[in-house]
Design a protein around this motif. Sequence first.
Motif, PDB file in Angstrom:
ATOM      1  N   SER A 252      -0.557   4.809   4.305  1.00  0.00           N
ATOM      2  CA  SER A 252      -0.857   5.119   2.906  1.00  0.00           C
ATOM      3  C   SER A 252      -0.784   6.620   2.653  1.00  0.00           C
ATOM      4  CB  SER A 252      -2.236   4.582   2.528  1.00  0.00           C
ATOM      5  OG  SER A 252      -3.241   5.193   3.303  1.00  0.00           O
ATOM      6  N   SER A 253      -1.312   7.412   3.587  1.00  0.00           N
ATOM      7  CA  SER A 253      -1.272   8.874   3.446  1.00  0.00           C
ATOM      8  C   SER A 253       0.156   9.388   3.503  1.00  0.00           C
ATOM      9  CB  SER A 253      -2.109   9.538   4.550  1.00  0.00           C
ATOM     10  OG  SER A 253      -3.457   9.128   4.467  1.00  0.00           O
ATOM     11  N   ILE A 254       0.956   8.797   4.385  1.00  0.00           N
ATOM     12  CA  ILE A 254       2.367   9.184   4.480  1.00  0.00           C
ATOM     13  C   ILE A 254       3.078   8.895   3.158  1.00  0.00           C
ATOM     14  CG2 ILE A 254       4.571   8.661   5.614  1.00  0.00           C
ATOM     15  CD1 ILE A 254       2.950   8.096   8.167  1.00  0.00           C
ATOM     16  N   GLY A 255       2.811   7.728   2.577  1.00  0.00           N
ATOM     17  CA  GLY A 255       3.411   7.371   1.295  1.00  0.00           C
ATOM     18  C   GLY A 255       3.032   8.358   0.203  1.00  0.00           C
ATOM     19  N   SER A 256       1.767   8.759   0.176  1.00  0.00           N
ATOM     20  CA  SER A 256       1.295   9.694  -0.845  1.00  0.00           C
ATOM     21  C   SER A 256       1.973  11.055  -0.704  1.00  0.00           C
ATOM     22  CB  SER A 256      -0.225   9.854  -0.728  1.00  0.00           C
ATOM     23  OG  SER A 256      -0.721  10.667  -1.757  1.00  0.00           O
ATOM     24  N   VAL A 257       2.048  11.564   0.536  1.00  0.00           N
ATOM     25  CA  VAL A 257       2.678  12.865   0.785  1.00  0.00           C
ATOM     26  C   VAL A 257       4.169  12.826   0.428  1.00  0.00           C
ATOM     27  CG1 VAL A 257       3.313  14.531   2.569  1.00  0.00           C
ATOM     28  CG2 VAL A 257       1.014  13.572   2.542  1.00  0.00           C
ATOM     29  N   LEU A 258       4.849  11.758   0.844  1.00  0.00           N
ATOM     30  CA  LEU A 258       6.270  11.620   0.514  1.00  0.00           C
ATOM     31  C   LEU A 258       6.480  11.552  -1.002  1.00  0.00           C
ATOM     32  CD1 LEU A 258       7.560   9.082   3.214  1.00  0.00           C
ATOM     33  CD2 LEU A 258       8.085  11.523   3.042  1.00  0.00           C
ATOM     34  N   GLY A 259       5.568  10.849  -1.691  1.00  0.00           N
ATOM     35  CA  GLY A 259       5.655  10.753  -3.147  1.00  0.00           C
ATOM     36  C   GLY A 259       5.516  12.119  -3.806  1.00  0.00           C
ATOM     37  N   ILE A 260       4.580  12.932  -3.321  1.00  0.00           N
ATOM     38  CA  ILE A 260       4.380  14.274  -3.879  1.00  0.00           C
ATOM     39  C   ILE A 260       5.610  15.142  -3.642  1.00  0.00           C
ATOM     40  CG2 ILE A 260       3.063  16.416  -3.607  1.00  0.00           C
ATOM     41  CD1 ILE A 260       0.590  14.657  -3.120  1.00  0.00           C
ATOM     42  N   ILE A 261       6.160  15.075  -2.413  1.00  0.00           N
ATOM     43  CA  ILE A 261       7.359  15.864  -2.101  1.00  0.00           C
ATOM     44  C   ILE A 261       8.521  15.455  -3.001  1.00  0.00           C
ATOM     45  CG2 ILE A 261       9.116  16.302  -0.330  1.00  0.00           C
ATOM     46  CD1 ILE A 261       6.845  16.047   1.756  1.00  0.00           C
TER      47      ILE A 261
ATOM     48  N   CYS B 203       0.831  -1.199   0.000  1.00  0.00           N
ATOM     49  CA  CYS B 203       0.000   0.000   0.000  1.00  0.00           C
ATOM     50  C   CYS B 203       0.874   1.261   0.000  1.00  0.00           C
ATOM     51  CB  CYS B 203      -0.908  -0.013   1.224  1.00  0.00           C
ATOM     52  SG  CYS B 203      -1.728   1.533   1.547  1.00  0.00           S
ATOM     53  N   PHE B 204       1.927   1.253   0.823  1.00  0.00           N
ATOM     54  CA  PHE B 204       2.840   2.396   0.889  1.00  0.00           C
ATOM     55  C   PHE B 204       3.496   2.649  -0.463  1.00  0.00           C
ATOM     56  CE2 PHE B 204       7.126   4.095   1.436  1.00  0.00           C
ATOM     57  CZ  PHE B 204       6.878   5.244   2.174  1.00  0.00           C
ATOM     58  N   ILE B 205       3.961   1.579  -1.130  1.00  0.00           N
ATOM     59  CA  ILE B 205       4.615   1.716  -2.435  1.00  0.00           C
ATOM     60  C   ILE B 205       3.631   2.258  -3.479  1.00  0.00           C
ATOM     61  CG2 ILE B 205       5.738   0.481  -4.320  1.00  0.00           C
ATOM     62  CD1 ILE B 205       7.505   0.782  -1.907  1.00  0.00           C
ATOM     63  N   LEU B 206       2.392   1.740  -3.456  1.00  0.00           N
ATOM     64  CA  LEU B 206       1.383   2.205  -4.410  1.00  0.00           C
ATOM     65  C   LEU B 206       1.093   3.693  -4.227  1.00  0.00           C
ATOM     66  CD1 LEU B 206      -1.157  -0.780  -4.340  1.00  0.00           C
ATOM     67  CD2 LEU B 206       0.240  -0.073  -6.287  1.00  0.00           C
ATOM     68  N   GLU B 207       0.908   4.100  -2.965  1.00  0.00           N
ATOM     69  CA  GLU B 207       0.586   5.506  -2.691  1.00  0.00           C
ATOM     70  C   GLU B 207       1.780   6.409  -2.988  1.00  0.00           C
ATOM     71  OE1 GLU B 207      -2.142   7.124  -1.538  1.00  0.00           O
ATOM     72  OE2 GLU B 207      -3.503   5.494  -0.997  1.00  0.00           O
TER      73      GLU B 207
END
Length: 246
Positions: A228-237, A38-42
């Motif tokens: 999942s939210s942490i992964g998404s935010v890190l991905g955006i950054i 989930c983390f990788i996907l987000e």
Amino acid sequence: MENHINVALFGLLSGITGTGLGGLIGIALGKISSRFLCFILEFSAGLMTAVVCFKLIPEAFALGGELPCFAGMFWGILIIILVEQILIKASINKNRQGHSGLLKTGILMCIGIALHNFPEGFAVGSGFEASMGLGIAITAVIVIHDIPEGIAMALPMKHGGMSRLKAFCYTLLSGVPMGLGALLGSVIGSISDKLISFCLGFAAGAMLYIVFAELIPESKKLYLGRLSSIGSVLGIICGIIVSIIS
């Protein structure tokens, strides 16, 4: 012509690298936790969104204006929806014929990812026609995005009874259409700036649809926690950083 071939080879190499690496991870590990996947996907969803919004679309606007870019986005979304419909019908037909199961699921997923890799290759090819920095940024994002897809292919095929070597080969083959897409994107994009803008818009629409219609919903099915939210935010950054430095 040599430049187009080089871009195609680069797209091919990046396509099989991402899915192949994911396939190796899926084969090597007995079981991957839903939280990790989930983390990788987000993370890949956030990364793709940021690069599309902060790098790809602004570049398309600068080259050809808003109209070609938005027209390309419309067609990019439409083509991905049509591909999805074909895959849904294929899945229903397989279930009716009694071919459901992990192995068939893995093979069908492999076909679907191979079809999705074509517009992603299109993004790579048109990106390099716009600028070297944009091409490299898009390629890096897509390689990271392809890793969880390779995992998602390899796991059901392996647990469905397919040999590890054969499952790995299938994950590699799913990356081949990315080279074809890169060649087409490079050839069409070389004709004029407005066509590059259209191609970049097409890639942007396809990638955004994949993020919001597939990656994020699939992630929420796997795990609803904070990771999942942490992964998404890190991905955006990370996507913003890639957009700045490329």
